[in-house]
Write a protein that holds these residues in place. Structure first.
Motif, PDB file in Angstrom:
ATOM      1  N   SER A  16       0.843  -1.201   0.000  1.00 28.24           N
ATOM      2  CA  SER A  16       0.000   0.000   0.000  1.00 28.24           C
ATOM      3  C   SER A  16       0.875   1.246   0.000  1.00 28.24           C
ATOM      4  CB  SER A  16      -0.872   0.026   1.253  1.00 28.24           C
ATOM      5  OG  SER A  16      -1.835  -0.992   1.204  1.00 28.24           O
ATOM      6  N   PRO A  17       0.445   2.320  -0.622  1.00 23.97           N
ATOM      7  CA  PRO A  17      -0.756   2.480  -1.444  1.00 23.97           C
ATOM      8  C   PRO A  17      -0.495   2.214  -2.927  1.00 23.97           C
ATOM      9  CG  PRO A  17       0.180   4.628  -1.059  1.00 23.97           C
ATOM     10  CD  PRO A  17       1.085   3.614  -0.362  1.00 23.97           C
ATOM     11  N   ASN A  18       0.703   1.726  -3.260  1.00 19.86           N
ATOM     12  CA  ASN A  18       1.070   1.508  -4.657  1.00 19.86           C
ATOM     13  C   ASN A  18       1.106   0.016  -4.965  1.00 19.86           C
ATOM     14  OD1 ASN A  18       2.146   1.489  -7.189  1.00 19.86           O
ATOM     15  ND2 ASN A  18       4.120   2.352  -6.631  1.00 19.86           N
ATOM     16  N   PRO A  19       0.067  -0.542  -5.595  1.00  8.96           N
ATOM     17  CA  PRO A  19       0.028  -1.982  -5.828  1.00  8.96           C
ATOM     18  C   PRO A  19       1.018  -2.484  -6.869  1.00  8.96           C
ATOM     19  CG  PRO A  19      -1.860  -0.938  -6.837  1.00  8.96           C
ATOM     20  CD  PRO A  19      -1.135   0.130  -6.072  1.00  8.96           C
ATOM     21  N   THR A  20       1.705  -1.565  -7.573  1.00 12.63           N
ATOM     22  CA  THR A  20       2.694  -2.016  -8.555  1.00 12.63           C
ATOM     23  C   THR A  20       4.018  -2.381  -7.903  1.00 12.63           C
ATOM     24  OG1 THR A  20       3.401   0.261  -8.993  1.00 12.63           O
ATOM     25  CG2 THR A  20       1.665  -0.665 -10.405  1.00 12.63           C
ATOM     26  N   SER A  21       4.192  -2.046  -6.626  1.00 16.27           N
ATOM     27  CA  SER A  21       5.379  -2.520  -5.910  1.00 16.27           C
ATOM     28  C   SER A  21       4.929  -3.561  -4.901  1.00 16.27           C
ATOM     29  CB  SER A  21       6.094  -1.362  -5.203  1.00 16.27           C
ATOM     30  OG  SER A  21       5.272  -0.847  -4.185  1.00 16.27           O
ATOM     31  N   GLY A  22       5.786  -4.510  -4.625  1.00  8.59           N
ATOM     32  CA  GLY A  22       5.397  -5.562  -3.694  1.00  8.59           C
ATOM     33  C   GLY A  22       6.424  -6.665  -3.629  1.00  8.59           C
ATOM     34  N   PHE A  23       5.979  -7.855  -3.232  1.00 11.97           N
ATOM     35  CA  PHE A  23       6.859  -8.990  -3.015  1.00 11.97           C
ATOM     36  C   PHE A  23       6.306 -10.215  -3.723  1.00 11.97           C
ATOM     37  CE2 PHE A  23       6.939  -6.186   0.635  1.00 11.97           C
ATOM     38  CZ  PHE A  23       8.290  -5.914   0.762  1.00 11.97           C
ATOM     39  N   THR A  24       7.194 -11.059  -4.202  1.00 13.20           N
ATOM     40  CA  THR A  24       6.816 -12.334  -4.785  1.00 13.20           C
ATOM     41  C   THR A  24       7.281 -13.422  -3.837  1.00 13.20           C
ATOM     42  OG1 THR A  24       7.083 -11.429  -6.995  1.00 13.20           O
ATOM     43  CG2 THR A  24       6.999 -13.809  -6.810  1.00 13.20           C
ATOM     44  N   VAL A  25       6.352 -14.274  -3.422  1.00 12.38           N
ATOM     45  CA  VAL A  25       6.680 -15.340  -2.479  1.00 12.38           C
ATOM     46  C   VAL A  25       6.111 -16.660  -2.982  1.00 12.38           C
ATOM     47  CG1 VAL A  25       6.767 -13.802  -0.475  1.00 12.38           C
ATOM     48  CG2 VAL A  25       4.627 -14.927  -1.055  1.00 12.38           C
ATOM     49  N   MET A  26       6.678 -17.747  -2.497  1.00 15.07           N
ATOM     50  CA  MET A  26       6.176 -19.081  -2.810  1.00 15.07           C
ATOM     51  C   MET A  26       5.757 -19.735  -1.505  1.00 15.07           C
ATOM     52  SD  MET A  26       8.072 -22.285  -4.711  1.00 15.07           S
ATOM     53  CE  MET A  26       8.694 -21.232  -5.987  1.00 15.07           C
ATOM     54  N   VAL A  27       4.510 -20.226  -1.456  1.00 13.74           N
ATOM     55  CA  VAL A  27       3.997 -20.846  -0.236  1.00 13.74           C
ATOM     56  C   VAL A  27       3.256 -22.132  -0.583  1.00 13.74           C
ATOM     57  CG1 VAL A  27       3.776 -18.663   1.023  1.00 13.74           C
ATOM     58  CG2 VAL A  27       1.859 -19.514  -0.272  1.00 13.74           C
ATOM     59  N   HIS A  28       3.169 -23.010   0.398  1.00 14.44           N
ATOM     60  CA  HIS A  28       2.405 -24.240   0.224  1.00 14.44           C
ATOM     61  C   HIS A  28       0.919 -23.901   0.282  1.00 14.44           C
ATOM     62  CE1 HIS A  28       0.796 -28.257   1.180  1.00 14.44           C
ATOM     63  NE2 HIS A  28       1.804 -28.665   0.420  1.00 14.44           N
ATOM     64  N   LYS A  29       0.094 -24.691  -0.404  1.00 14.52           N
ATOM     65  CA  LYS A  29      -1.334 -24.392  -0.470  1.00 14.52           C
ATOM     66  C   LYS A  29      -2.010 -24.439   0.898  1.00 14.52           C
ATOM     67  CE  LYS A  29      -2.951 -29.040  -1.590  1.00 14.52           C
ATOM     68  NZ  LYS A  29      -3.643 -29.878  -2.571  1.00 14.52           N
ATOM     69  N   SER A  30      -1.399 -25.136   1.857  1.00 13.14           N
ATOM     70  CA  SER A  30      -1.979 -25.193   3.200  1.00 13.14           C
ATOM     71  C   SER A  30      -1.823 -23.881   3.955  1.00 13.14           C
ATOM     72  CB  SER A  30      -1.320 -26.328   4.002  1.00 13.14           C
ATOM     73  OG  SER A  30       0.058 -26.055   4.189  1.00 13.14           O
ATOM     74  N   LYS A  31      -0.992 -22.972   3.449  1.00 12.85           N
ATOM     75  CA  LYS A  31      -0.720 -21.700   4.129  1.00 12.85           C
ATOM     76  C   LYS A  31      -1.568 -20.548   3.617  1.00 12.85           C
ATOM     77  CE  LYS A  31       2.828 -23.135   6.607  1.00 12.85           C
ATOM     78  NZ  LYS A  31       2.816 -23.115   8.049  1.00 12.85           N
ATOM     79  N   ILE A  32      -2.475 -20.832   2.683  1.00  5.12           N
ATOM     80  CA  ILE A  32      -3.282 -19.747   2.126  1.00  5.12           C
ATOM     81  C   ILE A  32      -4.755 -19.947   2.463  1.00  5.12           C
ATOM     82  CG2 ILE A  32      -1.692 -19.378   0.207  1.00  5.12           C
ATOM     83  CD1 ILE A  32      -3.870 -20.732  -1.561  1.00  5.12           C
ATOM     84  N   VAL A  33      -5.483 -18.844   2.428  1.00  2.87           N
ATOM     85  CA  VAL A  33      -6.935 -18.863   2.578  1.00  2.87           C
ATOM     86  C   VAL A  33      -7.497 -18.168   1.342  1.00  2.87           C
ATOM     87  CG1 VAL A  33      -8.894 -18.029   3.929  1.00  2.87           C
ATOM     88  CG2 VAL A  33      -6.821 -18.806   5.091  1.00  2.87           C
TER      89      VAL A  33
END
Length: 196
Positions: A148-165
């Motif tokens: 926030s507030p600029n959605p064009t900057s951010g992070f790329t991460v890799m996670v297991h499907k059990s860690k997301i909702v």
């Protein structure tokens, strides 16, 4: 006196917050108009007629629509030739491929996974943030987490499907959430699923 000053400051801040989006839209319109006017001046010399700008907008939209039709029917041979030339240039070719993939992820209708929004605990457990699913590899999700507030900057991460909702938000809703720093939250009922 102190309360009056505080009230005045509050009104000014509310006025700025209300006026800023309108001002930004006008700035974008003026910037595009300036670019088009410079192009016309370069090609045809000086002009004073505002109809030229309107005509250029109409021609540009017609050309983009025609170009889009060619792309949809896989007949944009000039583009394919230019892509081949650009991809042969070492650094520029890599940048072009990455930008093209990013744009395709947000505008393609063939893969539903790139339109999926999820929540992930980031940067630590107990802190949930919305993220765009950009790719899936077996049981792992590759996510882009906008800041926030600029959605064009951010992070790329890799996670297991059990860690997301999974979220019911779409790209527009999550972008609005990020840009408004959480003020515009389209799905407040989803908070309950994060902290159960």
């Amino acid at each position: 006196m102190k309360d009056n000053l505080k009230t005045l400051i509050d009104y000014v801040l509310i006025g700025v917050a209300g006026f800023l989006p309108i001002a930004l839209v006008f700035q974008i319109i003026l910037y595009v108009e300036h670019l088009l006017r410079d192009f016309v001046l370069l090609v045809h010399g000086r002009y004073e007629n505002p109809l030229v700008t309107v005509a250029l907008f109409i021609v540009a939209i017609a050309l983009l629509a025609y170009f889009g039709k060619l792309l949809k029917h896989d007949r944009a041979h000039v583009l394919y030739y230019l892509e081949g030339l650009i991809q042969r240039i070492p650094i520029i070719g890599t940048i072009y491929r990455v930008i093209k993939k990013l744009i395709q992820q947000f505008f393609t209708t063939q893969e539903a996974q790139v339109r999926e929004i999820v929540y992930v605990e980031y940067p630590k457990d107990g802190m949930w943030v919305p993220a765009y699913v950009t790719n899936r590899i077996n049981d792992s999700y590759i996510l882009y987490i906008p800041t926030s507030p600029n959605p064009t900057s951010g992070f790329t991460v890799m996670v297991h499907k059990s860690k997301i909702v999974k979220s019911a938000m779409n790209i527009g809703e999550v972008s609005s959430f990020v840009i408004s720093v959480g003020v515009d939250y389209a799905r407040p009922n989803e908070v309950q699923t994060l902290y159960k």
